[in-house]
Design a protein around this motif. Structure first.
Motif, PDB file in Angstrom:
ATOM      1  N   ALA A 139      24.978  36.999  44.090  1.00 54.62           N
ATOM      2  CA  ALA A 139      26.236  37.417  43.459  1.00 54.62           C
ATOM      3  C   ALA A 139      27.323  37.607  44.516  1.00 54.62           C
ATOM      4  N   LYS A 140      26.949  38.109  45.696  1.00 52.67           N
ATOM      5  CA  LYS A 140      27.930  38.246  46.784  1.00 52.67           C
ATOM      6  C   LYS A 140      28.493  36.882  47.172  1.00 52.67           C
ATOM      7  N   ARG A 174      30.921  35.780  44.441  1.00 53.80           N
ATOM      8  CA  ARG A 174      32.206  36.481  44.602  1.00 53.80           C
ATOM      9  C   ARG A 174      33.010  35.896  45.760  1.00 53.80           C
ATOM     10  N   TRP A 175      32.320  35.597  46.864  1.00 51.80           N
ATOM     11  CA  TRP A 175      32.988  35.035  48.032  1.00 51.80           C
ATOM     12  C   TRP A 175      33.600  33.670  47.691  1.00 51.80           C
ATOM     13  N   GLU A 208      36.669  34.277  45.622  1.00 48.98           N
ATOM     14  CA  GLU A 208      37.721  34.831  46.494  1.00 48.98           C
ATOM     15  C   GLU A 208      38.385  33.741  47.315  1.00 48.98           C
ATOM     16  N   TYR A 248      29.449  33.740  34.759  1.00 50.56           N
ATOM     17  CA  TYR A 248      29.809  34.733  35.768  1.00 50.56           C
ATOM     18  C   TYR A 248      30.721  35.824  35.213  1.00 50.56           C
ATOM     19  N   THR A 249      31.273  35.624  34.010  1.00 48.34           N
ATOM     20  CA  THR A 249      32.093  36.648  33.357  1.00 48.34           C
ATOM     21  C   THR A 249      31.265  37.518  32.410  1.00 48.34           C
ATOM     22  N   ILE A 277      29.706  39.103  37.008  1.00 44.78           N
ATOM     23  CA  ILE A 277      29.870  39.092  38.465  1.00 44.78           C
ATOM     24  C   ILE A 277      31.350  38.928  38.792  1.00 44.78           C
ATOM     25  N   ILE A 278      32.068  38.184  37.960  1.00 49.11           N
ATOM     26  CA  ILE A 278      33.484  37.868  38.157  1.00 49.11           C
ATOM     27  C   ILE A 278      34.281  38.388  36.965  1.00 49.11           C
ATOM     28  N   SER A 279      35.473  38.884  37.216  1.00 44.68           N
ATOM     29  CA  SER A 279      36.322  39.356  36.109  1.00 44.68           C
ATOM     30  C   SER A 279      36.831  38.169  35.292  1.00 44.68           C
ATOM     31  N   ASP A 333      39.977  36.716  37.025  1.00 41.02           N
ATOM     32  CA  ASP A 333      39.723  35.820  38.157  1.00 41.02           C
ATOM     33  C   ASP A 333      39.177  34.479  37.683  1.00 41.02           C
TER      34      ASP A 333
END
Length: 165
Positions: free
Chosen positions: A49-50, A53-54, A57, A100-101, A135-137, A140
């Motif tokens: 998940a990190k 997110r990366w 980003e 991921y949402t 994991i992601i909004s 985003d």
């Protein structure tokens, strides 16, 4: 006598009806960033998940898919298939995955003569919101989809050729 096609159609219809059940097997298929635990529930795989997110980003801050792939390789992060090299297609698919949402979109593809093709409205899709931990909004994710659309449009537009002699 029941024909093969009739039986196949009944099975397909049964699978489609199961899509409306939040614990159907298709909804609980894991992807990079999630694990499926006994009973089928999706749970966050925090190390992966990190990475997810990366990736989001970096993409939202303007990095290309190639630059993101290179960054992952430099960090020694294995691809979802366990290979040392990430490719642009894998990153693009990851950025497009609504799972991921915390939502699941079913029937994204249709089977035509044994080939899986993108569902372009041939069949109704089923969206299950809040199916599992995000994991992601949503914001985003929506921004990433807009950016992907803009990149695709600009790539399709051929620059005007100017010849100078």
């Amino acid at each position: 006598m029941t024909s093969y096609i009739d039986k196949s159609e009944r099975i397909t219809e049964g699978v489609r009806k199961s899509f409306h059940n939040t614990d159907c097997k298709m909804a609980n298929r894991s992807c990079y960033g999630y694990n499926s635990i006994p009973g089928g529930e999706l749970v966050v795989n925090e190390p992966e998940a990190k990475v997810v997110r990366w990736i989001f980003e970096r993409y939202l801050s303007g990095d290309s898919l190639g630059k993101i792939a290179t960054g992952l390789q430099k960090r020694g992060i294995l691809s979802p298939s366990g290979k040392p090299n990430w490719n642009r297609e894998a990153i693009s698919k990851l950025l497009s995955n609504e799972k991921y949402t915390g939502s699941v979109l079913l029937q994204k593809t249709v089977s035509v003569c044994g080939a899986q093709l993108k569902n372009e409205g041939e069949l109704a899709q089923v969206l299950i919101r809040n199916h599992h931990k995000a994991i992601i909004s949503n914001e985003d994710f929506a921004m990433a989809q807009r950016m992907k659309g803009e990149h695709a449009r600009s790539a399709r537009q051929e620059p005007e050729m100017k010849l100078s002699f």
